[in-house]
Scaffold this active site. Sequence first.
Site, PDB file in Angstrom:
ATOM      1  N   LYS A  13      39.271  43.319  40.038  1.00 45.23           N
ATOM      2  CA  LYS A  13      40.334  44.071  40.706  1.00 45.23           C
ATOM      3  C   LYS A  13      39.884  45.490  41.082  1.00 45.23           C
ATOM      4  CE  LYS A  13      43.574  44.521  37.798  1.00 45.23           C
ATOM      5  NZ  LYS A  13      43.988  45.909  37.569  1.00 45.23           N
ATOM      6  N   ARG A  88      53.463  47.270  35.170  1.00 46.63           N
ATOM      7  CA  ARG A  88      53.056  46.350  34.116  1.00 46.63           C
ATOM      8  C   ARG A  88      54.188  45.496  33.582  1.00 46.63           C
ATOM      9  NH1 ARG A  88      47.934  47.105  32.007  1.00 46.63           N
ATOM     10  NH2 ARG A  88      47.176  49.187  32.425  1.00 46.63           N
ATOM     11  N   ARG A 127      27.222  37.144  30.525  1.00 46.13           N
ATOM     12  CA  ARG A 127      26.687  38.423  30.975  1.00 46.13           C
ATOM     13  C   ARG A 127      25.517  38.884  30.100  1.00 46.13           C
ATOM     14  NH1 ARG A 127      31.152  42.383  32.808  1.00 46.13           N
ATOM     15  NH2 ARG A 127      31.772  42.397  30.618  1.00 46.13           N
ATOM     16  N   ARG A 159      25.592  42.071  25.781  1.00 43.97           N
ATOM     17  CA  ARG A 159      26.155  43.377  25.433  1.00 43.97           C
ATOM     18  C   ARG A 159      27.102  43.220  24.240  1.00 43.97           C
ATOM     19  NH1 ARG A 159      28.255  46.127  30.851  1.00 43.97           N
ATOM     20  NH2 ARG A 159      30.133  45.214  30.013  1.00 43.97           N
ATOM     21  N   ARG A 170      43.396  39.626  25.930  1.00 44.23           N
ATOM     22  CA  ARG A 170      43.780  40.432  27.096  1.00 44.23           C
ATOM     23  C   ARG A 170      44.309  39.555  28.216  1.00 44.23           C
ATOM     24  NH1 ARG A 170      38.729  44.074  27.498  1.00 44.23           N
ATOM     25  NH2 ARG A 170      39.166  45.674  25.959  1.00 44.23           N
TER      26      ARG A 170
END
Length: 233
Positions: A13, A88, A127, A159, A170
């Site tokens: 986004k 939100r 990732r 990471r 989330r």
Amino acid sequence: MNIIIFGPPGAGKGTQSDFIVKKYKLIKLSTGDLLREEINKKSPLGIKITSIVNSGSLVSDDIINSLIETIISNKNYKNKIIFDGYPRNLSQAETLNKLLLKHDQKINIVIRLKVSLDVIKKRIIGRVVCSKCGNIYNIFFKPPKENTICCKKEFLKKRDDDNIDVTIKRFETYEKSTEPVLDFYKKMNLIKDINGETNIEAIYSKITDYLSVLEAWLYIITPYNYAFKTYTQ
Ligand SMILES: [Zn+2]
């Protein structure tokens, strides 16, 4: 035009809204940025926000709404806002509508980037960073080229902050909290769904298809606004 962009964390986004800001000369309104700015300014409100944040509480809707109004009421930003990460919840969406109306504006389009949890998980799990040059790859979507000199397998590291449980949490929070907000905009016929599982360029091109049509339409119905906008910039 005023735009809202929705998408779960990891949907890209931020990248897309940065592109949109640049192409259509908009300003991005993110509540996180607004709060940070106010804190840095050390205004009376900023000091209040600092103590709320430090106490671990959430900043109230009232504070957020008053920060939003300072932007909406600013003539320089009239009909030039992209809302990122706001509203939100339903109450914020209703307040936003009232504030926009008060300042003779409205939301013209709501872009929803649709990405499944499965793809977001792969984006996170896959990732890796090359510990030699810092290049970022994804073993599912963007593996390093074979016979590369630098980014060999043994240098690729995951990471530490890419935590899958946090990601799932989330995502679920996003789904749950935005559902009533999206229903609200669905009733107003404003939502355009974009497949967010393709690559950045393809997603951006879909978005600009919608926005260019919208901009042309707005020019037809309110040419003065647009002529004015063109000559004052
Ligand atoms: Zn490398």
